[in-house]
Design an enzyme around this catalytic site. Structure first.
Site, PDB file in Angstrom:
ATOM      1  N   GLY A  54     -11.324  -5.099   2.169  1.00 17.42           N
ATOM      2  CA  GLY A  54     -11.922  -5.010   3.505  1.00 17.42           C
ATOM      3  C   GLY A  54     -12.488  -6.323   3.989  1.00 17.42           C
ATOM      4  N   GLY A  94     -10.516  -2.001   7.987  1.00 20.78           N
ATOM      5  CA  GLY A  94     -10.318  -1.823   9.423  1.00 20.78           C
ATOM      6  C   GLY A  94     -10.958  -2.905  10.274  1.00 20.78           C
ATOM      7  N   SER A 130       0.850  -1.200   0.000  1.00 21.27           N
ATOM      8  CA  SER A 130       0.000   0.000   0.000  1.00 21.27           C
ATOM      9  C   SER A 130       0.884   1.248   0.000  1.00 21.27           C
ATOM     10  CB  SER A 130      -0.885   0.013   1.251  1.00 21.27           C
ATOM     11  OG  SER A 130      -0.060   0.216   2.394  1.00 21.27           O
ATOM     12  N   ASP A 169      -5.677  -7.346   5.460  1.00 25.61           N
ATOM     13  CA  ASP A 169      -4.566  -6.621   6.092  1.00 25.61           C
ATOM     14  C   ASP A 169      -4.782  -6.563   7.608  1.00 25.61           C
ATOM     15  OD1 ASP A 169      -2.509  -4.978   6.789  1.00 25.61           O
ATOM     16  OD2 ASP A 169      -3.058  -3.292   5.539  1.00 25.61           O
ATOM     17  N   ASP A 223      -1.373  -1.884  -3.948  1.00 23.23           N
ATOM     18  CA  ASP A 223      -2.714  -1.814  -3.352  1.00 23.23           C
ATOM     19  C   ASP A 223      -3.159  -0.348  -3.286  1.00 23.23           C
ATOM     20  OD1 ASP A 223      -4.979  -2.785  -2.032  1.00 23.23           O
ATOM     21  OD2 ASP A 223      -4.048  -2.649  -0.044  1.00 23.23           O
TER      22      ASP A 223
HETATM   23  P1  13P Z   1      -9.005  -5.221   5.865  1.00 18.36           P
HETATM   24  O1  13P Z   1      -8.870  -3.913   6.584  1.00 18.36           O
HETATM   25  O2  13P Z   1     -10.361  -5.814   6.072  1.00 18.36           O
HETATM   26  O3  13P Z   1      -7.940  -6.200   6.205  1.00 18.36           O
HETATM   27  O4  13P Z   1      -8.891  -4.909   4.290  1.00 18.36           O
HETATM   28  C1  13P Z   1      -7.638  -4.829   3.679  1.00 18.36           C
HETATM   29  C2  13P Z   1      -7.696  -4.310   2.294  1.00 18.36           C
HETATM   30  O5  13P Z   1      -8.731  -4.167   1.680  1.00 18.36           O
HETATM   31  C3  13P Z   1      -6.420  -3.959   1.655  1.00 18.36           C
HETATM   32  O6  13P Z   1      -6.592  -3.341   0.427  1.00 18.36           O
HETATM   33  O1  G3H Z   2      -6.766  -1.160   2.263  1.00 17.90           O
HETATM   34  C1  G3H Z   2      -5.866  -0.608   2.883  1.00 17.90           C
HETATM   35  C2  G3H Z   2      -4.785  -1.376   3.535  1.00 17.90           C
HETATM   36  O2  G3H Z   2      -5.225  -1.953   4.718  1.00 17.90           O
HETATM   37  C3  G3H Z   2      -3.552  -0.544   3.674  1.00 17.90           C
HETATM   38  O3  G3H Z   2      -3.591   0.376   4.704  1.00 17.90           O
HETATM   39  O4  G3H Z   2      -2.412   2.412   3.850  1.00 17.90           O
HETATM   40  O5  G3H Z   2      -2.550   1.929   6.304  1.00 17.90           O
HETATM   41  O6  G3H Z   2      -1.102   0.551   4.821  1.00 17.90           O
HETATM   42  P1  G3H Z   2      -2.349   1.388   4.927  1.00 17.90           P
HETATM   43 ZN    ZN Z   3      -8.451  -2.193   0.344  1.00 12.66          ZN
END
Ligand code: 13P
Ligand code: G3H
Ligand code: ZN
Length: 327
Positions: free
Chosen positions: A228, A195, A56, A272, A98
């Site tokens: 998510g 989240g 990300s 994540d 991402d």
């Molecule tokens: P979560 O916050 O549900 O793990 O989603 C992660 C995500 O969509 C990363 O792109």
């Molecule tokens: O979808 C988002 C991911 O969980 C990444 O989050 O930008 O805090 O690394 P981040």
């Molecule tokens: Zn995402």
């Protein structure tokens, strides 16, 4: 030969084809540090599952964009060596950007060896989302890189991904969007969110599988992505809280619903938060139990083991991506 192929990564094309046919989803796990990366790659090697390694913008800011790429390449070499030692098949690895939010960021990722990028124009007006996504697709395809677009808005608060409200994906718009942009896969909004707090207490924690079916009817056999999709394992929440953490009423996506989505047209599922939670819960527990400990290997090592187990279980019980070579 494309740059990412020289590094040994693959794009998502064949993986999604196989996932669509076989009724499973490819796990897409985010990493920010060595222990997360090791846990992901080892869990996937041991379950013989392909994996999409996600970087990300937040990860790039935290760990440095150059270092992250070298870490992913190192993980690939490590995986191949261990596969040989354990007489396992080396697994396909995708290096994926991402939530890319600009053309320039996607271009930079492509030029540095990513095999797949997401261009997230979901917060833009529809026409602007189409224009941006189309531009990234035209560029990425010249380099053999596959592109994920997004339509509809997920609720949730993350460091770099923000929205207070969710807007479900419109099935007819999805059809128009993939036709006009040429994307290889589409992230949709059907009630998942980023989240650890995905549903308000008292609300039935359900995603809209009925809407997923409608979208699938509109764009048959087109690879769908769910963001998510952490399930926020309650044993990890308990471990976190028992060690002095504060996480109240954290609710994730029902794993049975995810399994059912993976059996249909969902080919990629993003996780994540669960990785963050399981790792931090174990670190909190260990440091809480031994106040004299100050060697990071003694708490990050067990946290890595806990992570690996969590990813293995997901591959087998939720995504169905294990045993990939026999599918
Ligand atoms: P979560 O916050 O549900 O793990 O989603 C992660 C995500 O969509 C990363 O792109
Ligand atoms: O979808 C988002 C991911 O969980 C990444 O989050 O930008 O805090 O690394 P981040
Ligand atoms: Zn995402």
């Amino acid at each position: 030969m494309y740059l990412y192929q020289k590094f040994g990564f693959v794009n998502t094309k064949d993986l999604f084809k196989k996932a669509m046919k076989g009724g499973f989803a490819i796990p897409a796990y985010n990493f920010n540090n060595m222990e997360q990366l090791q846990a992901i790659v080892m869990a996937c090697l041991e379950t013989q599952s392909p994996v999409i390694l996600q970087v990300s913008r937040g990860a790039r800011d935290y760990a440095d964009k150059t270092l992250l790429i070298h870490m992913a390449q190192g993980a690939l070499d490590m995986m191949k060596r261990i596969a040989k030692e354990k007489k396992l098949k080396p697994i396909p690895l995708v290096l994926h950007l991402d939530h890319g939010d600009t053309f320039e960021l996607c271009k930079e990722a492509i030029q540095s060896g990513f095999s797949s990028v997401m261009i997230d124009g979901s917060a833009l007006p529809y026409k602007a989302n189409i224009a941006l996504t189309k531009r990234v697709v035209a560029y990425a395809h010249k380099f053999g890189v596959t592109v994920e677009g997004e339509l509809g808005v997920l609720a949730g608060v993350e460091e770099k991904v923000h929205s207070d409200v969710s807007h479900y994906t419109d099935p007819a718009q999805a059809k128009d969007f993939i036709k006009k942009t040429g994307v290889d896969s589409l992230a949709i909004s059907i009630g998942t969110s980023h989240g650890a707090y995905k549903f308000k207490p008292g609300v039935k924690p359900e995603i809209r599988l009925d809407l997923l079916r409608k979208i699938a009817e509109m764009i048959p056999n087109f690879p769908i992505v769910l963001h998510g999709s952490s399930s926020v394992p309650q044993n990890a929440v308990k471990e976190f809280n028992n060690a002095g953490g504060v996480m109240q009423q954290a609710i994730g996506i029902d794993e049975k619903q995810l399994r059912s989505a993976a059996r249909s047209v969902v080919c990629k599922i993003n996780v994540d938060t669960d990785g963050r939670l399981v790792m931090t819960a174990r670190v909190r527990k260990i440091l809480n139990e031994d106040k004299k400990m100050f060697d990071p290997r003694k708490y990050l090592g067990p946290a890595r083991d806990a992570l690996k187990e969590m990813y293995k279980r997901k591959n087998i019980e939720v995504f169905g991506s294990n045993g990939y070579f026999r599918k």
